[in-house]
Motif scaffolding. Sequence first.
Motif, PDB file in Angstrom:
ATOM      1  N   ASN A 104      10.794   6.834  -6.766  1.00 50.93           N
ATOM      2  CA  ASN A 104       9.645   5.980  -6.466  1.00 50.93           C
ATOM      3  C   ASN A 104      10.067   4.685  -5.780  1.00 50.93           C
ATOM      4  N   LEU A 105      11.172   4.106  -6.186  1.00 51.85           N
ATOM      5  CA  LEU A 105      11.662   2.892  -5.516  1.00 51.85           C
ATOM      6  C   LEU A 105      12.011   3.154  -4.062  1.00 51.85           C
ATOM      7  N   ASN A 107      10.882   5.641  -2.121  1.00 52.77           N
ATOM      8  CA  ASN A 107       9.826   6.222  -1.301  1.00 52.77           C
ATOM      9  C   ASN A 107       8.489   5.489  -1.372  1.00 52.77           C
ATOM     10  N   GLU A 108       8.495   4.262  -1.846  1.00 46.63           N
ATOM     11  CA  GLU A 108       7.242   3.500  -1.875  1.00 46.63           C
ATOM     12  C   GLU A 108       6.950   2.853  -0.563  1.00 46.63           C
TER      13      GLU A 108
END
Length: 108
Positions: A104-105, A107-108
């Motif tokens: 998530n970090l 691909n945000e």
Amino acid sequence: MENYDSLELIKQSLDSNNMVLIYFGNKTCGVCTDLKPKVEKILEEYPKIKSIYVDVEKSHNIAVSYNFFTIPAILVFVEGKVTIREARYISVRDLSDKIERYYNLLNE
């Protein structure tokens, strides 16, 4: 997971992918054969992670180059750097949580 038996192929994958998971195991290790499908199931949720399987019986030199002397073992690289390193006793839930956080970090 793709089977790799060359350190050079792994290095190329690390250079061309933002996130790479390497799973070290072999077919005679009961824990390895039980854990691998669980890790593959986790990876289904994260299509941008390149996954690699290294059979340590066939490619012992790769495991040694990453300082693994026990299996199963998992390395997760984010932008070429080791961010997750697990071996022997691996919690699937903890591994999933760690992968989710980095994914998530990135691909945000």
